[in-house]
Design a protein around this motif. Structure first.
Motif, mmCIF file in Angstrom:
data_model
loop_
_atom_site.group_PDB
_atom_site.id
_atom_site.type_symbol
_atom_site.label_atom_id
_atom_site.label_comp_id
_atom_site.label_asym_id
_atom_site.label_seq_id
_atom_site.Cartn_x
_atom_site.Cartn_y
_atom_site.Cartn_z
ATOM 1 N N ASN A 64 -2.773 -0.921 7.741
ATOM 2 C CA ASN A 64 -3.189 -1.272 7.104
ATOM 3 C C ASN A 64 -3.068 -2.616 8.286
ATOM 4 O OD1 ASN A 64 -5.304 0.227 6.611
ATOM 5 N ND2 ASN A 64 -4.839 -0.479 4.282
ATOM 6 N N LEU A 65 -2.015 -3.278 8.023
ATOM 7 C CA LEU A 65 -1.149 -4.106 8.478
ATOM 8 C C LEU A 65 -0.518 -4.462 9.797
ATOM 9 C CD1 LEU A 65 0.679 -6.305 5.363
ATOM 10 C CD2 LEU A 65 -0.678 -6.787 6.982
ATOM 11 N N THR A 66 -0.235 -2.883 9.808
ATOM 12 C CA THR A 66 0.527 -2.585 11.183
ATOM 13 C C THR A 66 -0.327 -2.350 12.234
ATOM 14 O OG1 THR A 66 1.304 -0.447 10.311
ATOM 15 C CG2 THR A 66 2.737 -2.059 9.956
ATOM 16 N N GLY A 67 -1.232 -1.868 11.360
ATOM 17 C CA GLY A 67 -2.533 -0.987 12.815
ATOM 18 C C GLY A 67 -2.333 -2.144 14.029
ATOM 19 N N PRO A 68 -2.960 -2.965 13.116
ATOM 20 C CA PRO A 68 -4.009 -3.970 14.720
ATOM 21 C C PRO A 68 -2.365 -4.682 14.801
ATOM 22 C CG PRO A 68 -4.643 -4.296 11.982
ATOM 23 C CD PRO A 68 -3.736 -3.531 11.793
ATOM 24 N N LEU A 69 -1.317 -5.031 14.328
ATOM 25 C CA LEU A 69 -0.435 -5.479 15.127
ATOM 26 C C LEU A 69 0.009 -5.279 16.364
ATOM 27 C CD1 LEU A 69 1.839 -7.114 11.721
ATOM 28 C CD2 LEU A 69 0.462 -8.550 13.938
ATOM 29 N N GLU A 70 0.675 -3.210 15.304
ATOM 30 C CA GLU A 70 0.625 -2.631 16.951
ATOM 31 C C GLU A 70 -0.355 -2.848 18.473
ATOM 32 O OE1 GLU A 70 1.861 0.380 14.977
ATOM 33 O OE2 GLU A 70 3.048 0.398 14.067
ATOM 34 N N ALA A 71 -1.458 -3.280 18.101
ATOM 35 C CA ALA A 71 -3.082 -2.955 18.838
ATOM 36 C C ALA A 71 -2.860 -4.369 19.738
ATOM 37 C CB ALA A 71 -4.204 -2.357 18.167
ATOM 38 N N GLY A 72 -2.464 -5.566 19.534
ATOM 39 C CA GLY A 72 -2.350 -6.852 19.904
ATOM 40 C C GLY A 72 -2.912 -7.598 18.894
ATOM 41 N N ARG A 73 -3.101 -6.980 17.655
ATOM 42 C CA ARG A 73 -4.816 -8.313 17.472
ATOM 43 C C ARG A 73 -3.484 -8.933 16.229
ATOM 44 N NH1 ARG A 73 -9.078 -4.764 14.443
ATOM 45 N NH2 ARG A 73 -10.284 -7.019 14.114
ATOM 46 N N GLY A 74 -4.355 -11.185 15.985
ATOM 47 C CA GLY A 74 -3.445 -10.895 14.777
ATOM 48 C C GLY A 74 -4.596 -10.400 13.668
ATOM 49 N N VAL A 75 -3.347 -10.377 12.217
ATOM 50 C CA VAL A 75 -3.439 -10.053 11.251
ATOM 51 C C VAL A 75 -3.928 -11.115 10.462
ATOM 52 C CG1 VAL A 75 -3.962 -8.953 9.188
ATOM 53 C CG2 VAL A 75 -3.065 -7.569 11.486
ATOM 54 N N VAL A 76 -5.233 -11.387 9.686
ATOM 55 C CA VAL A 76 -5.099 -12.383 8.527
ATOM 56 C C VAL A 76 -5.284 -12.043 7.333
ATOM 57 C CG1 VAL A 76 -6.148 -14.374 6.949
ATOM 58 C CG2 VAL A 76 -6.609 -14.387 9.579
ATOM 59 N N ALA A 77 -3.454 -11.894 6.273
ATOM 60 C CA ALA A 77 -3.352 -11.964 5.255
ATOM 61 C C ALA A 77 -4.050 -11.864 4.286
ATOM 62 C CB ALA A 77 -2.438 -10.473 5.117
ATOM 63 N N ALA A 78 -4.938 -12.262 3.121
ATOM 64 C CA ALA A 78 -5.272 -12.582 2.412
ATOM 65 C C ALA A 78 -4.503 -12.225 1.020
ATOM 66 C CB ALA A 78 -7.146 -13.305 2.604
ATOM 67 N N LEU A 79 -4.492 -12.612 -0.311
ATOM 68 C CA LEU A 79 -4.308 -12.516 -1.687
ATOM 69 C C LEU A 79 -4.726 -13.703 -2.339
ATOM 70 C CD1 LEU A 79 -0.714 -12.623 -1.503
ATOM 71 C CD2 LEU A 79 -1.451 -13.006 0.525
ATOM 72 N N PRO A 80 -4.968 -13.421 -3.779
ATOM 73 C CA PRO A 80 -4.943 -14.051 -4.958
ATOM 74 C C PRO A 80 -3.809 -13.906 -5.578
ATOM 75 C CG PRO A 80 -5.471 -11.859 -5.408
ATOM 76 C CD PRO A 80 -5.433 -12.074 -4.174
ATOM 77 N N HIS A 81 -3.697 -15.273 -6.451
ATOM 78 C CA HIS A 81 -2.375 -15.144 -6.872
ATOM 79 C C HIS A 81 -2.036 -14.674 -8.107
ATOM 80 C CE1 HIS A 81 -3.821 -19.760 -5.444
ATOM 81 N NE2 HIS A 81 -2.229 -20.192 -5.334
ATOM 82 N N MET A 82 -1.659 -13.838 -8.009
ATOM 83 C CA MET A 82 -0.660 -12.751 -8.267
ATOM 84 C C MET A 82 -0.042 -12.078 -8.077
ATOM 85 S SD MET A 82 -4.566 -10.050 -7.997
ATOM 86 C CE MET A 82 -3.890 -8.773 -9.345
ATOM 87 N N GLY A 83 1.114 -11.621 -9.223
ATOM 88 C CA GLY A 83 2.220 -10.581 -9.323
ATOM 89 C C GLY A 83 3.138 -11.947 -8.184
ATOM 90 N N ASN A 84 4.094 -12.297 -7.631
ATOM 91 C CA ASN A 84 4.882 -12.724 -7.121
ATOM 92 C C ASN A 84 4.413 -12.874 -5.143
ATOM 93 O OD1 ASN A 84 6.700 -14.294 -5.621
ATOM 94 N ND2 ASN A 84 8.433 -13.706 -7.203
ATOM 95 N N TRP A 85 3.433 -13.404 -4.659
ATOM 96 C CA TRP A 85 3.448 -13.611 -3.805
ATOM 97 C C TRP A 85 4.140 -14.295 -2.211
ATOM 98 C CZ3 TRP A 85 1.005 -15.713 -7.429
ATOM 99 C CH2 TRP A 85 1.220 -17.128 -7.857
ATOM 100 N N ASP A 86 5.333 -15.061 -2.900
ATOM 101 C CA ASP A 86 6.553 -15.315 -2.258
ATOM 102 C C ASP A 86 7.399 -13.789 -2.152
ATOM 103 O OD1 ASP A 86 6.270 -18.296 -1.900
ATOM 104 O OD2 ASP A 86 6.643 -18.524 -3.978
ATOM 105 N N LEU A 87 7.759 -13.139 -3.397
ATOM 106 C CA LEU A 87 8.014 -12.094 -3.115
ATOM 107 C C LEU A 87 8.054 -11.337 -2.290
ATOM 108 C CD1 LEU A 87 10.744 -10.057 -4.029
ATOM 109 C CD2 LEU A 87 9.597 -9.879 -6.113
ATOM 110 N N ALA A 88 6.538 -10.818 -2.329
ATOM 111 C CA ALA A 88 5.654 -9.579 -1.014
ATOM 112 C C ALA A 88 5.666 -10.072 0.160
ATOM 113 C CB ALA A 88 3.604 -10.051 -1.616
ATOM 114 N N GLY A 89 6.270 -12.000 0.587
ATOM 115 C CA GLY A 89 6.491 -12.354 1.495
ATOM 116 C C GLY A 89 8.032 -12.237 2.039
ATOM 117 N N ALA A 90 8.743 -12.419 1.304
ATOM 118 C CA ALA A 90 9.978 -11.701 1.868
ATOM 119 C C ALA A 90 10.102 -10.321 2.325
ATOM 120 C CB ALA A 90 10.994 -11.953 0.919
ATOM 121 N N TRP A 91 9.364 -9.578 1.518
ATOM 122 C CA TRP A 91 9.667 -8.177 1.448
ATOM 123 C C TRP A 91 8.875 -7.723 2.951
ATOM 124 C CZ3 TRP A 91 6.154 -3.976 2.471
ATOM 125 C CH2 TRP A 91 7.052 -3.017 2.190
ATOM 126 N N ILE A 92 7.570 -8.377 3.985
ATOM 127 C CA ILE A 92 7.214 -8.179 4.920
ATOM 128 C C ILE A 92 8.224 -8.635 5.767
ATOM 129 C CG2 ILE A 92 5.174 -9.394 6.282
ATOM 130 C CD1 ILE A 92 4.309 -7.305 4.104
#
Length: 309
Positions: free
Chosen positions: A113-141
């Motif tokens: 759901n992230l890579t599909g639009p990106l590979e098609a040349g579209r930008g992606v807005v990933a929106a999340l709540p204050h759950m878990g560890n968003w910094d860790l998720a960002g580092a993983w991405i």
């Protein structure tokens, strides 16, 4: 007050900044079981003191689980404080983690759901709540080869804010200050999205008092319109995400794109997409409520008259 003598507020800011500096410099060197046990004890101590944050967490959890018993609510809030302090423990240690350690700490579902639009040349807005560890998720991405741009709330003292920005940039993120930089945050984000880039926004708290109304667990609140508005303005994909802890790992689910309705003007479409975003978040929070780190007033009924206009 004598010239050159710092005020009480300044002293508090220096103590806060010093505490964070100590955390980043010292805690990353502790063995992980020791650090985890230390932060569990700190979470339990904070929970037993029943300060303002813990009491508000319980009020918020009572909205997520209506009719829950007082004993169960206390169990949830204790687990919630442990989850919240785990976020801080991991964040203090994250700059010292290897790419392999970061990769093994996260299990993500829905990457397409992230890579599909990106590979098609579209930008992606990933929106999340204050759950878990968003910094860790960002580092993983970032470790998966997807650098992104995000926005940070300006904090006091300024030195603390600078530490947070430097910390997130060290993980591979482009960080834009929400206020006070002289740079158009919305304009910069729009340019990144039109260039087919990824933008990640934590979007469940209305920090600007300019949010749009949504129904959340049967009550009214306001959340930022930014994620939906940016997607509409640029043609980017709006993709919700939810995060939660599962034993030693953090799980992330990237949900399918939320598409704009066919009818209505831009404002109506923004409202509809923001409500759809809130609905996805609510489902994730209901399932994993102890990992929703909302220790602040959130619903309009708690926030007061100033936020209801």
């Amino acid at each position: 007050m004598n010239a050159g003598v710092p005020s009480a507020a300044t002293l508090r800011e220096r103590m806060v900044d010093g505490g964070y500096a100590l955390g980043w410099s010292a805690l990353k060197h502790l063995p992980e079981p020791v650090a985890r046990a230390l932060f569990d004890q700190l979470a339990d101590y904070t929970w037993r003191r029943r300060g303002k944050g813990v009491r508000q967490l319980e009020r918020n959890l009572a909205r997520v689980h209506p009719g829950v018993s007082e004993q169960r609510l206390r169990e949830l809030s204790r687990a919630g404080m442990r989850s919240y302090l785990r976020y801080w423990m991991e964040s203090f240690r994250l700059p010292a983690w290897s790419r392999a350690r970061i990769s093994e700490a996260v299990q993500l579902k829905g990457m397409e759901n992230l890579t599909g639009p990106l590979e098609a040349g579209r930008g992606v807005v990933a929106a999340l709540p204050h759950m878990g560890n968003w910094d860790l998720a960002g580092a993983w991405i970032v470790c998966q080869g997807h650098p992104f741009t995000t926005v940070a709330e300006r904090l006091k003292p300024e030195s603390l804010f600078d530490r947070f920005v430097a910390y997130r940039e060290s993980l591979g993120m482009e960080v834009l200050p929400l206020t006070g930089s002289g740079v158009s945050v919305v304009g910069t984000l729009a340019r990144r999205l039109r260039a087919g880039k990824l933008v990640c926004l934590v979007g469940d708290r209305d920090l600007s008092d300019a949010g749009v109304p949504v129904d959340f667990f049967g009550e009214q609140t306001k959340v930022p319109a930014g994620p939906a508005a940016l997607a509409l303005r640029t043609g980017a994909a709006l993709v919700p995400a939810t995060l939660w802890y599962d034993g030693p790992v953090m799980r992330v689910e990237v949900h399918p794109e939320l598409r704009p309705p066919e009818e209505g003007d831009r404002q109506a479409k923004t409202l509809a997409m923001t409500q759809a975003l809130a609905d996805v978040w609510a489902d994730g929070i209901r399932e994993h409520s102890v990992d929703w780190h909302m220790l602040q007033k959130f619903w309009l009924a708690d926030l007061g008259r100033r936020h209801t206009a």
